[in-house]
Design an enzyme around this catalytic site. Structure first.
Site, short mmCIF file in Angstrom:
data_model
loop_
_atom_site.label_atom_id
_atom_site.label_comp_id
_atom_site.label_asym_id
_atom_site.label_seq_id
_atom_site.Cartn_x
_atom_site.Cartn_y
_atom_site.Cartn_z
N GLY A 14 16.13 -75.51 19.74
CA GLY A 14 17.22 -75.09 18.86
C GLY A 14 18.05 -76.25 18.35
O GLY A 14 19.28 -76.19 18.35
N LEU A 90 9.80 -69.16 16.40
CA LEU A 90 8.37 -69.16 16.06
C LEU A 90 7.75 -67.77 16.04
O LEU A 90 6.58 -67.60 16.38
CB LEU A 90 7.62 -70.08 17.02
CG LEU A 90 8.12 -71.53 17.05
CD1 LEU A 90 7.35 -72.34 18.07
CD2 LEU A 90 8.05 -72.16 15.67
N ASN A 107 15.79 -70.28 7.17
CA ASN A 107 14.96 -71.05 8.10
C ASN A 107 14.87 -72.48 7.62
O ASN A 107 14.98 -72.75 6.42
CB ASN A 107 13.54 -70.44 8.16
CG ASN A 107 12.65 -71.19 9.14
OD1 ASN A 107 13.00 -71.42 10.28
ND2 ASN A 107 11.47 -71.59 8.67
N HIS A 109 12.34 -75.80 7.58
CA HIS A 109 10.92 -76.14 7.74
C HIS A 109 10.78 -77.65 7.64
O HIS A 109 11.38 -78.28 6.78
CB HIS A 109 10.09 -75.44 6.67
CG HIS A 109 8.62 -75.66 6.81
ND1 HIS A 109 7.87 -75.01 7.76
CD2 HIS A 109 7.76 -76.47 6.13
CE1 HIS A 109 6.61 -75.40 7.66
NE2 HIS A 109 6.52 -76.29 6.69
N ASP A 150 7.10 -69.00 5.76
CA ASP A 150 7.49 -70.11 4.87
C ASP A 150 7.35 -69.76 3.40
O ASP A 150 6.99 -70.60 2.57
CB ASP A 150 6.64 -71.36 5.18
CG ASP A 150 6.69 -71.76 6.64
OD1 ASP A 150 7.76 -71.62 7.26
OD2 ASP A 150 5.66 -72.20 7.18
N GLU A 179 16.96 -82.36 8.87
CA GLU A 179 17.12 -80.91 8.98
C GLU A 179 18.53 -80.54 9.41
O GLU A 179 19.16 -79.64 8.84
CB GLU A 179 16.13 -80.34 10.00
CG GLU A 179 14.69 -80.32 9.57
CD GLU A 179 13.76 -79.84 10.67
OE1 GLU A 179 12.56 -79.77 10.41
OE2 GLU A 179 14.23 -79.53 11.78
#
Length: 199
Positions: A14, A90, A107, A109, A150, A179
């Site tokens: 996380g 996931l 989300n 990626h 995705d 990210e």
């Protein structure tokens, strides 16, 4: 607007959940971390949430997907989540959760989409594919979550140059850093009204 109420879903560490939580704690984001949900009862994200007083839940998904979807949707609604953030979660979300929070699930990626997305493309598998293809850059990508892996609308992208000396480990570290910064900045823009919810 009222403080943005963010729920987090994570399967393992996380990392972006931690980054957003720390930005909230240091008053960089006018938001509240209302809960953390994991599908793994020994995930480091769960331990982090418990240590920092974030309400946390383990909702198993394997073989009980419909029940897990119902429990997740009820939990997110019960905690009044405005935004759902996936931080290395996931598992594919079910129809109840997707419909209830349509346009409000994000989300991150570790690559460019759609080129390096889809079933089985996550974590180090993305970095390996990028290196195998001798790309000169990769990216962190924040996108809306829908019923396909995705697939949803891209909200924000941060390009990460690839150095000649990069391997999977070094690239993973730099993309993960990107990210975290990108997620905090994207949430800041949501709070500021530049990216109004729902998308």
């Amino acid at each position: 607007m009222n403080r943005l109420r963010i729920a987090f879903l994570a399967s393992n560490n996380g990392t972006s959940f931690r980054a957003v939580y720390e930005a909230i704690q240091s008053d960089k984001l006018d938001a509240t971390a209302v809960l953390l949900v994991t599908n793994k009862n020994h995930s480091p994200a769960l331990a982090f949430a418990e240590e920092h007083g974030v309400p946390s839940f383990h909702i198993p998904t394997k073989g009980v997907e419909a029940d897990a979807d119902k429990r997740l949707q009820e939990t997110l609604v019960g905690y009044g989540a405005d935004l759902v953030v996936l931080s290395g979660y996931l598992r594919k979300l079910g129809p109840l959760t997707l419909e209830t929070f349509k346009g409000r699930i994000l989300n991150v990626h570790p690559g460019l989409l759609p080129k390096y997305g889809g079933l089985g493309m996550y974590g180090r598998k993305v970095h390996q594919a990028v290196l195998d293809n001798k790309e000169r850059s990769t990216a962190a990508t924040i996108h809306l979550v829908d019923a396909q892996y995705d697939h949803g609308l891209t909200i924000a992208t941060e390009v990460v140059p690839i150095d000649a000396a990069d391997d999977i480990s070094s690239l993973e570290i730099r993309v993960m850093e990107a990210e975290c910064v990108l997620f905090v900045e994207t949430i800041r823009r949501i709070i500021g009204g530049q990216l109004p919810l729902p998308f």
